[in-house]
Design an enzyme around this catalytic site. Structure first.
Site, mmCIF file in Angstrom:
data_model
loop_
_atom_site.group_PDB
_atom_site.id
_atom_site.type_symbol
_atom_site.label_atom_id
_atom_site.label_comp_id
_atom_site.label_asym_id
_atom_site.label_seq_id
_atom_site.Cartn_x
_atom_site.Cartn_y
_atom_site.Cartn_z
ATOM 1 N N CYS A 267 0.782 -1.134 -0.007
ATOM 2 C CA CYS A 267 -0.164 -0.111 0.081
ATOM 3 C C CYS A 267 0.784 1.319 -0.019
ATOM 4 O O CYS A 267 2.077 1.054 0.432
ATOM 5 C CB CYS A 267 -0.981 0.111 1.256
ATOM 6 S SG CYS A 267 -0.065 0.129 2.791
ATOM 7 N N CYS B 190 2.357 1.925 3.461
ATOM 8 C CA CYS B 190 3.627 0.926 3.756
ATOM 9 C C CYS B 190 4.743 1.461 2.921
ATOM 10 O O CYS B 190 5.829 1.296 3.665
ATOM 11 C CB CYS B 190 3.100 -0.288 3.459
ATOM 12 S SG CYS B 190 1.639 -1.077 4.179
ATOM 13 N N ASP C 135 1.375 30.706 -29.369
ATOM 14 C CA ASP C 135 2.205 31.377 -30.488
ATOM 15 C C ASP C 135 1.633 31.340 -31.678
ATOM 16 O O ASP C 135 0.720 30.373 -31.841
ATOM 17 C CB ASP C 135 3.632 30.587 -30.384
ATOM 18 C CG ASP C 135 4.372 31.124 -31.566
ATOM 19 O OD1 ASP C 135 4.634 32.237 -31.628
ATOM 20 O OD2 ASP C 135 5.062 30.193 -32.135
#
Length: 709
Positions: free
Chosen positions: A11, A14, A391
């Site tokens: 996880c 963890c 641009d």
């Protein structure tokens, strides 16, 4: 720093704890673990055996990054199969025991304990270790809850909690693995081998061994191994791996090709112009892989919040257990039970998962479309922009001058003289003139005594006569008749750049040249407004009339002309004071403006400068996919907000059930698991939607679709 792939991360929380433990090792203070990509970066001086011991404490292990990616997945898949088997056995024992409980005495407690042990022993062992270390995380909370349930004789609910938590862990791992696999399928488009031609012989070699100027053979259906130039053969080439373009592009001798693109038919001989590690594809894949490891402000906040969240839940649980019995005469057993349920509700799994799966899904979906987002933080920014500055040249226009109109005053000499003088010039305006002349059958004469006048044009002789080709400054020797002057003025008002062809005595004709507007620019700008972009602005160095003309045709709301690069930067800074601004340009001349904006977007079709300059790169040579990218980014941001609301909302509802004393252990675990499942599935829909948009089925992978498109 050395990089390793990690298998078996359980996880995000963890992973953070493992990272902290590794940092406590000698020379380990710079270590980092990415749960999203499953990678560990650590100083080479660190004792790797000590690192492995730390990882083993969470049932994780390492694999060098140059190993086959699939090994890690096979390991994770094996873990999942084991967990599914254990959960199935546990669930079967639980159901049988539950059914028999009414017929047999309570000695069947042993079967509840067996089911509990099979499904929750890993959590229990981790939790015990953490408890002795005074480390309070998810496993610690669950272990305390299980011990508490057993201590008060809640065998059924304790077993159910263990099984449901195991199922929750399984689904959580599945969701992240699904996102990782999708990303790695994208990364797996890189060719592994190449057929090199040496001394007339064919030899299959690893792409890492390719050198510049090597000649490789690419058969029909094969991948071009690295950037190069075709020296023999003609074919259509699928460049969707690089640019996201679904339509193949016709290529012939002398044309450039990208590594990773697919030769659709015929046989090509390609001269390698870049070693693989320097190729566009290698850079793209490297940047996409790196993008998984960046953390957004939202993720950083969640990580910080989680550090205080879990201890807070422990305190709240203690209050629930103690305060009602002490102050209000409540039952110790009843409120102890309620406190255990609060511990389970407090697991932060869903909260921690609310962001990473959504971000990986968004980055992957955009990468499939040829849009390279260099990190989750930029994806989040893309979803927040309200102003987009363009641009002009090469972005809204093709950057390829063409003759929009011309006026011939001497039909006999105009094209002939222009062709003779311009055919040897490499100037973009000269090329535009020649392209127009080539539409007619004109005899090309030769020009002599060619003289280039800087800032004006060319003076040359054709058939012994002197001629001038260039702008108005180049014909100062002439008195321009009023009708022709009116024509010149009218063409300039249209925003055209003039190329005037003149003899010693008169003007022969005028070419009016414009930068061709991209066919998709108008529809793209319209789509951008529909996605929620409030302001569109065009910034260009061209004169005001040209800017006005292009702005009207493409539909941008504001335009500014005659801007120097530093003035573009000032305009961007002014716009950022009014909202979130993204600047889009070619990644070369616009680099200062791209860097000044909240978000820099470069166009480049694989050019090195485009890949390296901006936060986001459109690998196509057009803007068509930009609205999709913004839509995906906005959806990711909405999904993360929804996920956080669900994660906290379901927990809040469950916690409120403690007030009337209605919260049970199984309701608590279902609330936690429900939030995790919802967060995971909602995040993965971004990935599935991305496949649908590109025409992929949910079971197809990137490579197979590339080969069949």
């Amino acid at each position: 720093m050395k990089e390793y792939r990690i298998k078996g991360l359980s996880c995000p929380n963890c992973s953070l704890e493992l990272e902290q433990q590794i940092r406590q090792l000698e020379n380990g203070d710079s270590a980092s673990i990415s749960y999203n990509s499953g990678k560990l970066n650590v100083d080479e001086k660190v004792n790797i055996e000590e690192v492995e011991k730390v990882l083993a404490s969470d049932n994780a292990s390492i694999m060098k990054v140059n190993h086959d990616h699939h090994n890690g997945h096979d390991h994770d898949h094996g873990n999942q199969k084991t967990l599914i088997l254990l959960l199935s056995i546990s669930a079967t024992i639980f159901l049988v025991t539950l059914f028999m409980e009414n017929q047999v005495d309570t000695s069947l407690v042993i079967f509840y304990l067996l089911a509990m042990a099979l499904s929750g022993y890993q959590t229990f062992l981790k939790g015990l270790k953490n408890l002795f270390r005074f480390k309070f995380n998810i496993e610690t909370l669950m272990t305390i809850a299980l011990i508490g349930a057993v201590s008060i004789g809640e065998w059924k609910e304790g077993t159910l909690v263990a099984i449901l938590f195991g199922l929750n862990e399984l689904l959580e791992g599945y969701g992240m693995e699904k996102a990782r696999k999708s990303m790695e399928k994208l990364l797996d488009i890189a060719p592994k081998e190449a057929t090199i031609i040496q001394d007339g012989m064919e030899q299959v070699v690893s792409i890492q061994s390719l050198k510049v100027n090597d000649i490789v053979l690419v058969r029909s259906g094969g991948k071009i191994p690295s950037d190069g130039m075709i020296v023999s053969g003609n074919s259509s080439v699928n460049e969707s791996a690089i640019t996201g373009e679904s339509m193949p592009i016709e290529k012939s001798s002398g044309e450039e090709v990208f590594g990773g693109s697919i030769n659709n038919e015929g046989v090509l001989k390609v001269q390698i112009t870049k070693a693989y590690e320097d190729s566009s594809l290698a850079k793209i894949l490297h940047l996409v892989e790196e993008a998984q490891d960046t953390k957004t402000p939202t993720e950083l906040f969640i990580n910080r919040f989680s550090k205080y969240y879990t201890p807070s839940i422990m305190i709240i649980s203690g209050i629930v257990m103690v305060v009602p019995p002490l102050l209000f005469g409540g039952s110790w057993g009843e409120w102890f039970y309620q406190g255990l349920a609060v511990l389970i509700v407090g697991c932060p799994c869903a909260l921690i998962l609310s962001s990473p799966i959504a971000n990986i899904s968004g980055i992957t979906s955009n990468a499939r479309n040829g849009i390279l987002v260099k990190g989750s933080v930029f994806l989040e920014q893309l979803g927040k922009i309200d102003t987009l500055a363009f641009d002009k040249t090469g972005t809204l226009t093709k950057g390829q001058p063409y003759v929009q109109e011309y006026e011939a005053f001497d039909q006999k000499s105009f094209f002939t003289v222009a062709a003779a003088i311009e055919k040897s010039s490499s100037h973009p305006l000269a090329k535009a003139v020649m392209k127009k002349i080539e539409e007619y059958s004109i005899d090309h004469k030769e020009a002599d005594e060619i003289e280039t006048v800087s800032g004006q044009g060319i003076i040359a002789q054709v058939d012994g006569q002197k001629y001038w080709v260039g702008n108005e400054k180049n014909i100062e020797h002439l008195t321009i008749p009023v009708p022709i002057q009116h024509k010149i003025t009218a063409m300039k008002k249209e925003g055209l750049t003039l190329v005037i062809v003149a003899s010693q005595h008169q003007i022969l004709g005028i070419f009016g040249i414009a930068d061709q507007i991209r066919e998709e620019s108008h529809s793209v700008v319209k789509a951008l407004h529909e996605t929620g972009i409030k302001n569109t602005v065009m910034l260009t160095g061209d004169h005001e009339k040209t800017a006005e003309k292009v702005a009207k045709q493409v539909g941008v709301k504001r335009y500014y002309g005659n801007l120097l690069p530093e003035e573009k930067v000032e305009m961007i800074k002014a716009l950022t004071k009014q909202g979130k601004v993204a600047m889009i340009g070619d990644g070369i001349n616009d680099a200062p403006a791209l860097a000044s904006a909240d978000l820099g977007i470069a166009m480049g079709k694989g050019t090195d400068s485009a890949i390296e300059t901006a936060d986001i790169v459109l690998m196509q040579d057009h803007l068509e996919k930009l609205p999709d990218a913004i839509s995906i980014a906005k959806r990711v941001n909405r999904t993360i907000k929804l996920n956080i609301s669900l994660a906290l909302g379901l927990k809040l509802i469950a916690l409120l059930l403690t007030v009337p004393g209605l919260l049970t252990l199984w309701i608590a675990i279902l609330a936690d698991m429900g939030a995790t499942i919802l967060v995971t599935l909602i995040s993965l829909t971004i990935l599935w939607q991305g496949k649908e948009d590109k025409g992929y089925s949910s079971k197809d992978d990137v490579e197979s679709n590339l080969q069949t498109s």
